[in-house]
Design an enzyme around this catalytic site. Structure first.
Site, mmCIF file in Angstrom:
data_model
loop_
_atom_site.group_PDB
_atom_site.id
_atom_site.type_symbol
_atom_site.label_atom_id
_atom_site.label_comp_id
_atom_site.label_asym_id
_atom_site.label_seq_id
_atom_site.Cartn_x
_atom_site.Cartn_y
_atom_site.Cartn_z
ATOM 1 N N ARG A 13 -11.766 -15.790 -11.363
ATOM 2 C CA ARG A 13 -11.122 -17.087 -11.158
ATOM 3 C C ARG A 13 -11.797 -17.771 -9.976
ATOM 4 O O ARG A 13 -11.999 -17.133 -8.929
ATOM 5 C CB ARG A 13 -9.636 -16.887 -10.869
ATOM 6 C CG ARG A 13 -8.950 -18.185 -10.542
ATOM 7 C CD ARG A 13 -7.474 -18.010 -10.448
ATOM 8 N NE ARG A 13 -7.073 -17.372 -9.203
ATOM 9 C CZ ARG A 13 -5.814 -17.038 -8.910
ATOM 10 N NH1 ARG A 13 -4.866 -17.242 -9.809
ATOM 11 N NH2 ARG A 13 -5.513 -16.487 -7.771
ATOM 12 N N ASN B 78 3.266 -16.870 -13.132
ATOM 13 C CA ASN B 78 3.865 -16.983 -11.794
ATOM 14 C C ASN B 78 3.983 -18.448 -11.386
ATOM 15 O O ASN B 78 5.025 -18.907 -10.920
ATOM 16 C CB ASN B 78 3.008 -16.265 -10.738
ATOM 17 C CG ASN B 78 2.745 -14.821 -11.098
ATOM 18 O OD1 ASN B 78 3.442 -14.259 -11.921
ATOM 19 N ND2 ASN B 78 1.735 -14.223 -10.485
ATOM 20 N N ASP B 79 2.886 -19.177 -11.569
ATOM 21 C CA ASP B 79 2.918 -20.596 -11.203
ATOM 22 C C ASP B 79 3.553 -21.441 -12.293
ATOM 23 O O ASP B 79 4.213 -22.439 -11.991
ATOM 24 C CB ASP B 79 1.502 -21.100 -10.902
ATOM 25 C CG ASP B 79 1.127 -20.822 -9.469
ATOM 26 O OD1 ASP B 79 1.951 -21.116 -8.581
ATOM 27 O OD2 ASP B 79 0.036 -20.278 -9.224
ATOM 28 N N ARG C 118 8.116 -20.585 -5.585
ATOM 29 C CA ARG C 118 8.114 -19.153 -5.867
ATOM 30 C C ARG C 118 8.254 -18.298 -4.611
ATOM 31 O O ARG C 118 8.523 -17.105 -4.697
ATOM 32 C CB ARG C 118 6.874 -18.755 -6.674
ATOM 33 C CG ARG C 118 5.560 -18.986 -5.981
ATOM 34 C CD ARG C 118 4.392 -18.866 -6.952
ATOM 35 N NE ARG C 118 3.635 -17.637 -6.766
ATOM 36 C CZ ARG C 118 2.417 -17.437 -7.244
ATOM 37 N NH1 ARG C 118 1.823 -18.357 -7.981
ATOM 38 N NH2 ARG C 118 1.787 -16.319 -7.020
ATOM 39 N N GLU D 295 -1.083 -22.904 -15.920
ATOM 40 C CA GLU D 295 -0.038 -22.614 -14.936
ATOM 41 C C GLU D 295 0.709 -23.872 -14.504
ATOM 42 O O GLU D 295 1.496 -23.848 -13.576
ATOM 43 C CB GLU D 295 -0.595 -21.832 -13.743
ATOM 44 C CG GLU D 295 -1.878 -22.319 -13.147
ATOM 45 C CD GLU D 295 -2.398 -21.390 -12.054
ATOM 46 O OE1 GLU D 295 -1.765 -20.378 -11.741
ATOM 47 O OE2 GLU D 295 -3.454 -21.722 -11.498
ATOM 48 N N ARG E 8 -9.055 -12.468 -8.261
ATOM 49 C CA ARG E 8 -8.623 -13.598 -7.411
ATOM 50 C C ARG E 8 -9.669 -13.782 -6.308
ATOM 51 O O ARG E 8 -9.545 -13.246 -5.210
ATOM 52 C CB ARG E 8 -7.244 -13.304 -6.817
ATOM 53 C CG ARG E 8 -6.118 -13.281 -7.856
ATOM 54 C CD ARG E 8 -4.799 -12.935 -7.205
ATOM 55 N NE ARG E 8 -3.644 -13.328 -7.990
ATOM 56 C CZ ARG E 8 -2.871 -12.482 -8.672
ATOM 57 N NH1 ARG E 8 -3.155 -11.187 -8.675
ATOM 58 N NH2 ARG E 8 -1.831 -12.911 -9.338
ATOM 59 N N HIS F 109 0.814 -1.207 0.000
ATOM 60 C CA HIS F 109 0.000 0.000 0.000
ATOM 61 C C HIS F 109 0.850 1.261 0.000
ATOM 62 O O HIS F 109 0.489 2.259 -0.602
ATOM 63 C CB HIS F 109 -0.948 -0.012 1.194
ATOM 64 C CG HIS F 109 -2.103 -0.918 0.965
ATOM 65 N ND1 HIS F 109 -2.836 -1.477 1.969
ATOM 66 C CD2 HIS F 109 -2.647 -1.367 -0.171
ATOM 67 C CE1 HIS F 109 -3.773 -2.231 1.460
ATOM 68 N NE2 HIS F 109 -3.685 -2.190 0.157
ATOM 69 N N CYS G 62 -1.789 -13.441 -17.492
ATOM 70 C CA CYS G 62 -2.169 -12.667 -16.305
ATOM 71 C C CYS G 62 -1.129 -12.751 -15.186
ATOM 72 O O CYS G 62 -1.334 -12.223 -14.106
ATOM 73 C CB CYS G 62 -3.539 -13.097 -15.788
ATOM 74 S SG CYS G 62 -3.569 -14.810 -15.250
HETATM 75 C C1 PEP Z 1 -0.136 -16.952 -11.762
HETATM 76 O O1 PEP Z 1 0.108 -18.032 -11.224
HETATM 77 O O2 PEP Z 1 0.576 -16.461 -12.677
HETATM 78 C C2 PEP Z 1 -1.311 -16.154 -11.366
HETATM 79 C C3 PEP Z 1 -1.684 -15.098 -12.038
HETATM 80 O O3 PEP Z 1 -1.989 -16.550 -10.260
HETATM 81 P P1 PEP Z 1 -1.479 -16.330 -8.745
HETATM 82 O O4 PEP Z 1 -0.316 -15.376 -8.787
HETATM 83 O O5 PEP Z 1 -2.667 -15.808 -8.019
HETATM 84 O O6 PEP Z 1 -1.102 -17.721 -8.338
HETATM 85 MG MG MG Z 2 -1.342 -19.029 -10.031
#
Ligand code: PEP
Ligand code: MG
Length: 556
Positions: A327, A441-442, A452, A418, A290, A183, A489
């Site tokens: 999601r 990300n995943d 991660r 993912e 999310r 924030h 995303c």
């Molecule tokens: C991802 O895994 O790239 C994703 C967008 O979902 P999160 O970061 O919420 O796992």
């Molecule tokens: Mg994810």
């Protein structure tokens, strides 16, 4: 972080953590103590609301939304009941129970690898501190009258303290705690202040007598710059003002590459309170909501159908005329939301696996989504899909929910890519879905076998690894052949080099955190899509992430 460079004298403030004393409370005094807690929580909520009204308006609306969310936490019955319960059970004073309960909430959330969840930990801490302040009737620690042109150096900055700052007097922020999506960073950006956050030991390193440099573009603070460095710093101040002006002018335009290739740019949202950011950032709808964050407000229960439906309808209302991708719960796993069992929760009952194992939770969510879908263009996205059988099972649940909600046909259904198995079978998945969204990300975590959230292996966490690029390419091809849109995303979609690579691989839909949208538009405007395609071809043949980075750094 917040972009911009500033040179100025530091004002150092330690806001510090929460201190509490323990006192036994006799059963006869308990009622009075409970009233004291409720009174303090009410006053804290009123403070948040009052400051929210004071800062709302074009610049402060994001900060106002955060303060409204804090007011909600301060009046949240689940939170207060947990404190009251602790007071009764242990016969202790509200100060102690508040510190204990907020500490537990914070610990649970701070352990998460999701930056959003960690930020919720900071929210709880800031709200608790404000309630504690009212319990003690004490004064606050922020000097009201900062000298003009000062740089605020602090251990951390709560939204409420930020709201009390006069942005005309402060030139920049430099904080020991916080991350890029914290924030404090959001507030700095909404005030247009350069900021660098997350620098341990800063308060000690800076001397209040000397000027310092805060470089929000590079994420560095120079606590003791030489004369030469100061001169260079001042030059960079001028350059960065120029860049800020350019970015502001860019925010309102549509996203496209230098050669005019159109890119759809949506927002990733976690909280309903972030809705205001959609319009301000000119996002083309919500590319990822999310939804598991809704669960936080009702944990340990999941929210009811009506409560969810209302939330989804609010999203649709705010995104109109654009679409909203919700999601389904990404519960379980290592996210710190919901139950997580086993030694290796990231490989356990997470995302869609969890929902299929607890169908009553899944069905309630799908019903709420179907009911809300009458109000706008709603799409449903499934997280952590690894097999076609899971997709088939999810579709059956969705069809039943749609029938129950009286819909002729269910809303469009998509899967997140993912996990490598889904990426490599994208051509088979394509037949059963209406769209794809790649969660880099995943995908990076599972493709590279790198946790991660584990700092020991963070140098191995490389979403630009050629193996991942090959997977993205196969998803794009599957999408093209069956005309199913493919979006990205994950965080890679807001990384300047990542954007170039994705465009080169044929991606034309991105979804990023709202504050990143202007920067993504700026990056896109420098990319020639034909050149990016040629570079992407080379990148697919590379053996290391560093080669991919080198290839694209020259153009991004
Ligand atoms: C991802 O895994 O790239 C994703 C967008 O979902 P999160 O970061 O919420 O796992
Ligand atoms: Mg994810």
């Amino acid at each position: 972080m917040s972009p911009g460079v500033a040179v100025g004298r530091a004002v150092i403030v330690r806001f510090g953590g929460m201190r509490a004393f323990r006192r036994a409370v006799s059963p006869t005094a308990l009622d009075e103590e409970e009233k004291r807690l409720r009174r303090s929580a009410r006053r804290a909520a009123e403070d948040f609301r009052q400051q929210s009204r004071a800062v709302s308006g074009e610049m402060g609306s994001e900060l106002a939304a955060i303060l409204d969310a804090h007011a909600m936490i301060a009046s949240d019955e689940t939170f207060l009941s947990a404190i009251l319960e602790r007071m009764r059970r242990e016969r202790v004073n509200p100060e102690w129970a508040l510190a204990a309960v907020s500490g537990e909430f914070e610990q649970r959330l701070a352990a998460s690898d999701s930056s959003g969840m960690r930020e919720r930990a900071a929210d709880i801490s800031h709200v608790s501190r404000e309630i504690a302040q009212h319990l003690s009737g004490g004064a606050r620690s922020l000097p009201q009258e900062l000298p003009r042109g000062s740089i605020l150096v602090a251990d951390e900055l709560s939204p409420l303290d930020a709201a009390r700052l006069d942005p005309r007097r402060v030139r920049a922020l430099a904080l020991e705690r916080g991350g890029p999506t914290s924030h404090a960073s959001i507030i700095a950006r909404s005030f247009g202040l350069p900021a660098v956050v997350g620098i341990a030991g800063l308060c000690e390193a800076v001397s209040p007598e000397r000027p310092i440099i805060v470089d929000g573009e590079r994420g560095i603070v120079e606590p003791t710059p030489s004369k030469e460095r100061l001169r260079k710093g001042l030059l960079r101040v001028r350059e960065s003002r120029e860049r800020t002006r350019r970015l502001r002018a860019r925010t309102a335009g549509v996203a496209c590459t230098k050669d005019g290739s159109r890119v759809i740019l949506r927002a990733n949202l976690e909280l309903l309170e972030e809705i205001g950011a959609l319009e301000r950032c000119h996002a083309e709808g919500i590319g990822l909501f999310r939804s598991e964050f809704l669960y936080l407000q009702t944990a340990p229960q999941t929210p009811g159908v009506e409560q969810q439906r209302e939330a989804y309808e609010r999203l649709l209302e705010a995104a109109r005329p654009h679409s909203v991708v919700v999601r389904t719960y990404d519960l379980g796993g290592e996210k710190g939301i919901g139950p997580a069992r086993g030694e290796n929760p990231a490989l356990g009952l997470r995302g869609l696996r969890y929902c299929l194992a607890y169908p009553e939770i899944f069905d309630a969510q799908l019903t709420a989504l179907c009911l809300a879908s009458r109000r706008g263009e709603l799409k449903i996205l499934l997280p952590m899909v690894t097999t076609l059988a899971e997709l088939r099972a999810a579709r059956q649940h969705l069809e039943a929910a749609a029938r129950g909600a009286g819909l002729e046909k269910p809303p469009p259904l998509g899967v997140m890519i993912e996990v490598p198995s889904a990426a490599l079978l994208a051509d088979r998945f394509a037949a059963g879905v209406e769209f794809f969204s790649i969660g880099t990300n995943d995908l990076a975590q599972y493709a590279l076998a790198v946790d991660r959230a584990n700092p020991d292996v963070s140098s191995l966490y490389r979403p630009l690894h050629p193996a991942i690029l090959r997977m993205i390419k196969s998803v794009v091809e599957a999408g093209v052949s069956l005309q199913k849109p493919v979006a990205v995303c994950g965080e890679l979609a807001s990384d300047p080099v990542g954007i170039g690579v994705l465009i080169g691989l044929g991606i034309r839909e991105l979804s990023v955190t709202p504050v990143a949208i202007a920067g993504v538009k700026d990056s896109l405007s420098t990319i020639d899509s034909a050149r990016a395609r040629i570079l992407a071809e080379k990148a697919l043949e590379a053996g290391e992430a560093s080669e991919v980075e080198r290839l694209f750094k020259s153009v991004c």
